[in-house]
Structure formats: structure tokens, C-alpha cells
Design a protein around this motif. Sequence first.
Motif, PDB file in Angstrom:
ATOM      1  N   PHE A  27       0.816  -1.206   0.000  1.00 57.94           N
ATOM      2  CA  PHE A  27       0.000   0.000   0.000  1.00 57.94           C
ATOM      3  C   PHE A  27       0.857   1.267   0.000  1.00 57.94           C
ATOM      4  N   SER A  28       2.063   1.201   0.568  1.00 60.37           N
ATOM      5  CA  SER A  28       2.945   2.366   0.613  1.00 60.37           C
ATOM      6  C   SER A  28       3.502   2.728  -0.760  1.00 60.37           C
ATOM      7  N   GLU A  29       3.541   1.774  -1.666  1.00 59.06           N
ATOM      8  CA  GLU A  29       4.081   1.989  -3.006  1.00 59.06           C
ATOM      9  C   GLU A  29       2.996   1.861  -4.072  1.00 59.06           C
ATOM     10  N   PHE A  30       1.751   1.867  -3.669  1.00 59.88           N
ATOM     11  CA  PHE A  30       0.636   1.571  -4.567  1.00 59.88           C
ATOM     12  C   PHE A  30       0.603   2.463  -5.806  1.00 59.88           C
ATOM     13  N   ASP A  31       0.909   3.723  -5.654  1.00 59.48           N
ATOM     14  CA  ASP A  31       0.821   4.631  -6.795  1.00 59.48           C
ATOM     15  C   ASP A  31       1.974   4.467  -7.787  1.00 59.48           C
ATOM     16  N   THR A  32       2.918   3.587  -7.498  1.00 63.73           N
ATOM     17  CA  THR A  32       3.971   3.283  -8.473  1.00 63.73           C
ATOM     18  C   THR A  32       3.530   2.174  -9.426  1.00 63.73           C
ATOM     19  N   TYR A  33       2.442   1.482  -9.103  1.00 68.70           N
ATOM     20  CA  TYR A  33       1.946   0.398  -9.945  1.00 68.70           C
ATOM     21  C   TYR A  33       1.335   0.965 -11.219  1.00 68.70           C
ATOM     22  N   SER A  34       1.337   0.138 -12.257  1.00 68.11           N
ATOM     23  CA  SER A  34       0.640   0.531 -13.478  1.00 68.11           C
ATOM     24  C   SER A  34      -0.859   0.589 -13.179  1.00 68.11           C
ATOM     25  N   VAL A  35      -1.588   1.294 -14.008  1.00 68.43           N
ATOM     26  CA  VAL A  35      -3.029   1.427 -13.797  1.00 68.43           C
ATOM     27  C   VAL A  35      -3.695   0.048 -13.833  1.00 68.43           C
ATOM     28  N   LYS A  36      -3.265  -0.774 -14.751  1.00 67.90           N
ATOM     29  CA  LYS A  36      -3.825  -2.128 -14.869  1.00 67.90           C
ATOM     30  C   LYS A  36      -3.544  -2.954 -13.598  1.00 67.90           C
ATOM     31  N   ARG A  37      -2.324  -2.843 -13.083  1.00 74.55           N
ATOM     32  CA  ARG A  37      -1.961  -3.591 -11.866  1.00 74.55           C
ATOM     33  C   ARG A  37      -2.741  -3.086 -10.652  1.00 74.55           C
ATOM     34  N   LYS A  38      -2.949  -1.771 -10.577  1.00 76.84           N
ATOM     35  CA  LYS A  38      -3.727  -1.207  -9.478  1.00 76.84           C
ATOM     36  C   LYS A  38      -5.131  -1.811  -9.451  1.00 76.84           C
ATOM     37  N   ALA A  39      -5.781  -1.843 -10.606  1.00 74.39           N
ATOM     38  CA  ALA A  39      -7.133  -2.399 -10.683  1.00 74.39           C
ATOM     39  C   ALA A  39      -7.131  -3.865 -10.281  1.00 74.39           C
ATOM     40  N   LYS A  40      -6.125  -4.611 -10.737  1.00 74.76           N
ATOM     41  CA  LYS A  40      -6.021  -6.036 -10.401  1.00 74.76           C
ATOM     42  C   LYS A  40      -5.816  -6.228  -8.899  1.00 74.76           C
TER      43      LYS A  40
END
Length: 155
Positions: free
Chosen positions: A88-101
Motif C-alpha cells: 500500500f505504501s508503493e501503490f501509486d507506483t503500480y501501473s493502472v492495470k496492476r492497481k485495478a487487479k
Amino acid sequence: MIKRSVIVSVVALVVIQFFHPAKNENGVMTDKDITRAYHVPDDVRKVLRRACYDCHSNSTVYPWYSKIQPVDWWLNDHVKEGKRHLNFSEFDTYSVKRKAKKLTEVAGTITDNEMPLSSYTVVHKDAILTDAEKTLVVNWARGLAAQVADTVKKL
């Protein structure tokens, strides 16, 4: 022979007490944290911090027994594994697709009673989610997953 084995075991237990892995205690919340990057209602945020952040963030709150080896190594591996799956601390570094997944997985693992792990809730009774808390987090995660997925469609 047994006496020698006991002595060697005790000496080994004493020696390993001097070797500890680095702690997962950053404590600094960056803009990459999910709670900074997306709207997370206070009630959801409290549940995430209480039941998820020890293993799925850069800010673990360690229990007293984490100072004892080999328990500390086991906890360290457990936290690393949890962060490998979702941080959760690095969540905004994920790709948009990975975030949704990942958000969809959050909803699924809570719905299926896979998270928080029973090995964690045995000691951390406050991390046991009520049915209302499960519904709260699942609905939030599904809603945010849909919102994030819409972003993918617009790209």
C-alpha cells in the motif's frame, strides 16, 4: 552425546540473537501511498492500518517477540512476501492495470476469508475483521478498482 547436542544448540540460539534483518519501519508516508493517491475513507483507512499495513506497507509495527531469533527472520520473510504481493505504501507506483487487479484481489481475498491470514490474527486479535468491516473494505476496493479500470479504458 546428548549433552553436547544441547550445549551446541544453546550456543547457536545465543549466537543468532546478534543477527537481525533490517526492520520494515520507514514510518514516512509518501505520495505513493494509496491513502495519498486515492480517496480512502477514514473508516476504511483505519481497517487497512489495523489489519493490513503490518505486512502490506513500509511501516510494520513489530511485536515484542520480533526481537527473538529465529522468529525475527520468519517475520521478516513474511513481511517481504506480503509486500511482494501488495504494498500500500508503493501503490501509486503500480501501473493502472496492476492497481485495478490488486484492488480486485483485495476484495476477493477478504470475501474468501483469506486475509488477514489466520497466522496473523491468532496473535493480532484486533486485526480480525467483522462482517461489517469486510463489507466496507470489499465495497471500497471494488469501487476503486472500477474507477481505476475506467481510467485504463479512457487511455
